[in-house]
Design a protein around this motif. Structure first.
Motif, PDB file in Angstrom:
ATOM      1  N   ILE A 262       0.829  -1.204   0.000  1.00  0.00           N
ATOM      2  CA  ILE A 262       0.000   0.000   0.000  1.00  0.00           C
ATOM      3  C   ILE A 262       0.864   1.255   0.000  1.00  0.00           C
ATOM      4  N   ASP A 263       1.933   1.234   0.819  1.00  0.00           N
ATOM      5  CA  ASP A 263       2.816   2.398   0.934  1.00  0.00           C
ATOM      6  C   ASP A 263       3.842   2.475  -0.187  1.00  0.00           C
ATOM      7  N   GLU A 264       3.815   1.487  -1.095  1.00  0.00           N
ATOM      8  CA  GLU A 264       4.736   1.441  -2.225  1.00  0.00           C
ATOM      9  C   GLU A 264       6.191   1.470  -1.769  1.00  0.00           C
ATOM     10  N   ARG A 265       6.459   0.682  -0.749  1.00  0.00           N
ATOM     11  CA  ARG A 265       7.835   0.549  -0.298  1.00  0.00           C
ATOM     12  C   ARG A 265       8.593  -0.351  -1.266  1.00  0.00           C
ATOM     13  N   PRO A 266       9.911  -0.319  -1.237  1.00  0.00           N
ATOM     14  CA  PRO A 266      10.692  -1.203  -2.115  1.00  0.00           C
ATOM     15  C   PRO A 266      10.321  -2.660  -1.902  1.00  0.00           C
ATOM     16  N   LEU A 267      10.174  -3.393  -2.988  1.00  0.00           N
ATOM     17  CA  LEU A 267       9.767  -4.788  -2.893  1.00  0.00           C
ATOM     18  C   LEU A 267      10.825  -5.632  -2.215  1.00  0.00           C
ATOM     19  N   VAL A 268      12.086  -5.349  -2.490  1.00  0.00           N
ATOM     20  CA  VAL A 268      13.180  -6.122  -1.891  1.00  0.00           C
ATOM     21  C   VAL A 268      13.831  -5.253  -0.825  1.00  0.00           C
ATOM     22  N   SER A 269      13.473  -5.477   0.402  1.00  0.00           N
ATOM     23  CA  SER A 269      14.015  -4.717   1.519  1.00  0.00           C
ATOM     24  C   SER A 269      14.118  -5.644   2.714  1.00  0.00           C
ATOM     25  N   THR A 270      14.905  -5.247   3.688  1.00  0.00           N
ATOM     26  CA  THR A 270      15.029  -6.081   4.890  1.00  0.00           C
ATOM     27  C   THR A 270      13.678  -6.256   5.555  1.00  0.00           C
ATOM     28  N   ARG A 271      12.865  -5.239   5.516  1.00  0.00           N
ATOM     29  CA  ARG A 271      11.548  -5.301   6.152  1.00  0.00           C
ATOM     30  C   ARG A 271      10.645  -6.318   5.455  1.00  0.00           C
ATOM     31  N   THR A 272      10.535  -6.221   4.140  1.00  0.00           N
ATOM     32  CA  THR A 272       9.678  -7.141   3.400  1.00  0.00           C
ATOM     33  C   THR A 272      10.222  -8.565   3.438  1.00  0.00           C
ATOM     34  N   LEU A 273      11.538  -8.713   3.327  1.00  0.00           N
ATOM     35  CA  LEU A 273      12.133 -10.047   3.401  1.00  0.00           C
ATOM     36  C   LEU A 273      11.883 -10.677   4.767  1.00  0.00           C
ATOM     37  N   THR A 274      11.993  -9.871   5.815  1.00  0.00           N
ATOM     38  CA  THR A 274      11.724 -10.382   7.161  1.00  0.00           C
ATOM     39  C   THR A 274      10.269 -10.797   7.292  1.00  0.00           C
ATOM     40  N   ALA A 275       9.376  -9.981   6.765  1.00  0.00           N
ATOM     41  CA  ALA A 275       7.955 -10.298   6.837  1.00  0.00           C
ATOM     42  C   ALA A 275       7.629 -11.559   6.042  1.00  0.00           C
ATOM     43  N   THR A 276       8.211 -11.684   4.858  1.00  0.00           N
ATOM     44  CA  THR A 276       7.981 -12.878   4.043  1.00  0.00           C
ATOM     45  C   THR A 276       8.504 -14.119   4.741  1.00  0.00           C
ATOM     46  N   THR A 277       9.656 -13.990   5.384  1.00  0.00           N
ATOM     47  CA  THR A 277      10.215 -15.111   6.149  1.00  0.00           C
ATOM     48  C   THR A 277       9.296 -15.485   7.296  1.00  0.00           C
ATOM     49  N   ALA A 278       8.721 -14.467   7.962  1.00  0.00           N
ATOM     50  CA  ALA A 278       7.793 -14.729   9.062  1.00  0.00           C
ATOM     51  C   ALA A 278       6.590 -15.529   8.574  1.00  0.00           C
ATOM     52  N   VAL A 279       6.040 -15.161   7.417  1.00  0.00           N
ATOM     53  CA  VAL A 279       4.905 -15.898   6.870  1.00  0.00           C
ATOM     54  C   VAL A 279       5.323 -17.323   6.511  1.00  0.00           C
ATOM     55  N   THR A 280       6.495 -17.479   5.930  1.00  0.00           N
ATOM     56  CA  THR A 280       6.989 -18.812   5.577  1.00  0.00           C
ATOM     57  C   THR A 280       7.084 -19.703   6.806  1.00  0.00           C
ATOM     58  N   VAL A 281       7.734 -19.205   7.842  1.00  0.00           N
ATOM     59  CA  VAL A 281       7.903 -19.982   9.073  1.00  0.00           C
ATOM     60  C   VAL A 281       6.545 -20.251   9.722  1.00  0.00           C
ATOM     61  N   GLY A 282       5.697 -19.222   9.757  1.00  0.00           N
ATOM     62  CA  GLY A 282       4.391 -19.378  10.387  1.00  0.00           C
ATOM     63  C   GLY A 282       3.522 -20.414   9.698  1.00  0.00           C
ATOM     64  N   VAL A 283       3.465 -20.372   8.384  1.00  0.00           N
ATOM     65  CA  VAL A 283       2.646 -21.329   7.635  1.00  0.00           C
ATOM     66  C   VAL A 283       3.179 -22.743   7.811  1.00  0.00           C
ATOM     67  N   ALA A 284       4.482 -22.912   7.689  1.00  0.00           N
ATOM     68  CA  ALA A 284       5.070 -24.247   7.846  1.00  0.00           C
ATOM     69  C   ALA A 284       4.827 -24.784   9.252  1.00  0.00           C
ATOM     70  N   ALA A 285       5.016 -23.943  10.252  1.00  0.00           N
ATOM     71  CA  ALA A 285       4.845 -24.387  11.634  1.00  0.00           C
ATOM     72  C   ALA A 285       3.391 -24.726  11.933  1.00  0.00           C
ATOM     73  N   GLN A 286       2.460 -23.939  11.408  1.00  0.00           N
ATOM     74  CA  GLN A 286       1.048 -24.244  11.634  1.00  0.00           C
ATOM     75  C   GLN A 286       0.686 -25.608  11.055  1.00  0.00           C
ATOM     76  N   ALA A 287       1.204 -25.912   9.881  1.00  0.00           N
ATOM     77  CA  ALA A 287       0.900 -27.197   9.255  1.00  0.00           C
ATOM     78  C   ALA A 287       1.527 -28.357  10.017  1.00  0.00           C
ATOM     79  N   LEU A 288       2.712 -28.138  10.584  1.00  0.00           N
ATOM     80  CA  LEU A 288       3.439 -29.219  11.251  1.00  0.00           C
ATOM     81  C   LEU A 288       3.083 -29.365  12.729  1.00  0.00           C
ATOM     82  N   ALA A 289       2.468 -28.344  13.310  1.00  0.00           N
ATOM     83  CA  ALA A 289       2.240 -28.348  14.751  1.00  0.00           C
ATOM     84  C   ALA A 289       1.012 -29.152  15.156  1.00  0.00           C
TER      85      ALA A 289
END
Length: 764
Positions: A262-289
């Motif tokens: 929404i804020d048109e921040r850079p697509l490749v940034s530490t913030r977005t990469l961290t957030a994408t990693t959080a979703v990756t870990v969260g989704v995998a953990a939810q499925a495995l837990a």
């Protein structure tokens, strides 16, 4: 953090602010407002747009280099098209007052969840409820096996909650690997989960509202949801608390991704990469837990569809928000599949759930992107999305009928089950039950949830909390167990309502979502403000806060119950009883607790659940003795088993096996222990001694003795009719001196335990 593009956009919109921006770069940092030549209105604009931030020592320019670049016009025009770029930035930390307030909110969450402390620590760790002993069984079994690795998680848990048990085992191993350590880890992990979840709620709320006050209030209101509090209370080591962590991590990451788009921040940034990693870990953990973890992934799919529709309707390309989320689910799908194939975790159906989410998400994101770029109307996209969901479901059921059958079975057994377990009842199924589990937050938060739902089109930052709250509201209506997942999300709207109410009574500034300036820091409130805020919380949140310890108290095993368990354990050790001779037969709701401490076999309560209700309502005591022989050693009864006079439960609890009210006495059930509050009575199964004697032919023969045991003293009576020949036999369950016709007879302990015949000699 503010970027050069952000500042350039601000100056393009408000060129009158350029002198103010130049002025704040001049003094040495930190500086005070009086050190610069800027009027308060312009200065407020710079603060609200994060060009200037406040620290404990004064004000500083958030990013001096980005500010200079914006003034010089050195901003890449490609940013307008939101093409991939790379940005490294560190998150800004709130001031000490915000941190102190957050710590205070978390302290409230902590305090409401440790009220079970005396019941949990009774010399050793006594976990609450029943199911936590299932996980305790598996963790301790893994700790005692030196060959245990992630690939050797026992089959009994590998298809259920493998990540939870593996994590608890690993943490226990790192802390010493003893049973005592495992008990401590299991007892405290739900509380730790509640605190971490609270931090995620705070971060998510601030990300959506730009108001740290709302974030702090959201944590407090999450803490007052009894349905969440009891499942994260000290000692309740079930899978629920573990699930909340990954659910909120996923939602937080998704919120950041959507906001960055929404804020048109850079697509490749530490913030977005961290957030994408959080979703990756969260989704995998939810499925495995949890084997029902795919239910927790559904709202992310709904979010992708809703984001695509809203994006198209507001002329925003959904690729920039949906793309990172689909990438995250794809990475998570890979992680889950590796765990499935390499470790043997979960069934194929559960293992492919992130992949199905990825496929569906990719479809809606592509449809949304194409709709945006080719000006397809939003209603058409919504229609295509609905048709795609229906078509995908039909295709899955047709191409994979076996897996589809398992989906139907899972929904039937997991979501739409109709048994008597309390957590599977609907939220509105009992009169007032919803009020006890959610409190007044239902009244406080839902109007603001409706407001945010209406606002989603104009402010897509609300998409994540709106989608997740409505989804878990629907699930909670079906099963109250999902109130735990609902609580953190509904708490966001409760926090917004609370801050809005404080503004309406003139003790706080207007919340940012309602037009107020972004609130990055908070001041020190005066006494009047503290009193007003406290009074308002008592009005809106105190009822829910009181319910948390009350609901948690319903899960504990009291001191009397634990002492009952200890007696059985000591008795079994004294008589060298091995499983199943020391199995405890009880109501299923406490069966794992009893058996964990008495024999260590707390894996299943299946036998008790299947048979105990039939046992206590039966009238044929001998038939049940024959069934339980070599299957159980102890029978626990409580006041709840009392029914009509002929039922076995009543004859045990109320009469202790003695003849009374015209019902025969019991020959094989020997009362061994009564708790100090008389709530728990323990019987052992014995063959019983056989009294053999003579009396007047066809006469009624009554024998009785006085029984004194720990916690009780009573008269045990049995009665029979002599044969026409004058002989009689009568089996008794207690040793002692019996009063018989025309005399007495002594029955020793070994006779009762071995079924020995004792001849009654009539006095001359």
């Amino acid at each position: 953090m503010v970027t050069a593009r952000d500042i350039k956009d601000l100056l393009d919109e408000r060129p009158d602010l350029e002198p103010a921006v130049e002025s704040v770069l001049e003094p040495e940092e930190p500086w005070a407002f009086e050190d610069i030549d800027v009027d308060s209105g312009a200065f407020g604009e710079l603060v609200s747009h994060d060009v200037v931030t406040q620290t404990d020592d004064g004000y500083v320019v958030a990013d001096r280099e980005a500010t200079r670049q914006a003034l010089a016009g050195q901003v890449s025009e490609q940013a307008d098209e939101q093409s991939p770029s790379f940005e490294i930035s560190l998150p800004s930390l709130p001031n000490t007052r915000v941190l102190a307030a957050l710590a205070g909110a978390l302290a409230i969450v902590f305090a409401l969840r440790v009220t079970t402390f005396p019941a949990v620590f009774q010399g050793e760790v006594v976990l609450t409820a029943n199911d936590p002993y299932y996980y305790r069984y598996w963790v301790e079994r893994m700790l005692t096996d030196p060959e245990t690795t992630l690939t050797t998680v026992p089959d009994g848990i590998a298809k259920g909650e493998p990540l939870l048990v593996a994590t608890l085992w690993l943490v226990s191993s790192l802390l010493g690997g003893t049973k005592a350590v495992a008990g401590q880890v299991l007892a405290w992990y739900p509380v730790v989960s509640a605190l971490v979840t609270g931090v995620f709620v705070y971060l998510l709320t601030v990300e959506v509202t730009d108001d740290r006050r709302v974030g702090i209030a959201a944590v407090v209101f999450m803490g007052t949801v009894a349905g969440h509090g009891l499942r994260t209370s000290l000692g309740f080591a079930d899978h629920h608390a573990f699930d909340y962590l990954w659910l909120l991590l996923t939602a937080l990451g998704a919120t950041i991704v959507v906001r960055d788009a929404i804020d048109e921040r850079p697509l490749v940034s530490t913030r977005t990469l961290t957030a994408t990693t959080a979703v990756t870990v969260g989704v995998a953990a939810q499925a495995l837990a949890w084997d029902a973890g795919p239910l927790l992934l559904v709202p992310l799919g709904v979010l992708l569809a809703a984001d695509a529709v809203v994006g198209v309707s507001t002329d925003r390309d959904p690729f920039w928000s949906g793309g990172p989320l689909v990438l995250a689910t794809a990475l998570a799908a890979g992680l889950v599949w590796v765990a499935h194939t390499a470790f043997g975790w979960h069934t194929t159906l559960v293992a492919i759930s992130p992949a199905l989410l990825t496929a569906g998400g990719l479809g809606v994101v592509l449809a949304g992107t194409l709709s945006h770029r080719f000006d397809v109307p939003m209603p058409a996209l919504a229609g295509v999305t609905i048709v795609g969901v229906i078509g995908g479901t039909i295709a899955f059921s047709t191409l994979a009928p076996t897996l589809w059958t398992r989906v139907e079975q899972s929904l039937d057994t997991r979501l739409f089950r109709t048994d008597a377990i309390a957590e599977t009842t609907g939220l509105f199924g009992e009169s007032g039950g919803w009020l006890l589990l959610i409190g007044l937050l239902l009244f406080v938060g839902v109007p603001y949830l409706l407001w945010a739902t209406y606002r989603v089109r104009d402010d897509s930052r609300w998409l994540v909390p709106v989608v997740y709250t409505w989804y878990f509201f629907a699930l909670a209506a079906v099963q109250v167990r999902f109130v735990g997942q609902l609580g953190p999300f509904l708490g966001i709207f409760g926090g917004l309502a609370f801050v809005h109410f404080t503004e309406r009574v003139d003790v706080a500034r207007q919340p940012t979502p309602f037009g107020g300036d972004p609130v990055r820091n908070i001041g020190t409130p005066d006494r009047q403000t503290v009193f007003a805020v406290g009074a308002l919380f008592v009005l809106l949140g105190a009822f829910g806060a009181v319910q948390v310890p009350l609901k948690s108290a319903q899960l504990i095993h009291t001191q009397e119950q634990y002492e009952t368990t200890s007696w059985m354990n000591d008795h079994a050790e004294t008589h060298d009883l091995e499983y199943p001779q020391n199995y405890v037969f009880s109501a299923w709701g406490a069966n794992r607790h009893y058996n964990y401490f008495v024999n260590g076999e707390s894996r299943s309560y299946g036998y008790a659940r299947t048979n105990y209700e039939s046992f206590i309502s039966a009238t044929d005591s001998s038939a049940w003795y024959n069934r339980l022989t070599n299957r159980a050693g102890y029978v626990v009864v409580t006041p709840t088993v009392v029914g009509n006079d002929s039922q076995l439960g009543t004859r045990l609890y109320r009469e202790h096996g003695s003849r009374a009210n015209g019902t025969a006495g019991l020959a094989h059930y020997r009362l061994g222990y009564v708790s100090s509050d008389e709530q728990y009575k323990v019987f052992t199964l014995v063959p019983g001694a056989v009294l053999q004697g003579t009396a007047t032919p066809n006469a009624t023969v009554t024998v009785e003795t006085t029984v004194e045991i720990e916690g009780a003293s009573f008269t045990y009576t049995r009665q029979t009719t002599a044969q026409p020949s004058g002989t009689y036999t009568l089996r008794v369950a207690y040793p002692g001196t019996y009063r018989v016709p025309n005399g007495t007879v002594t029955v020793n302990e070994s006779a009762v335990r071995n079924g020995t015949t004792v001849t009654v000699t009539t006095a001359s």
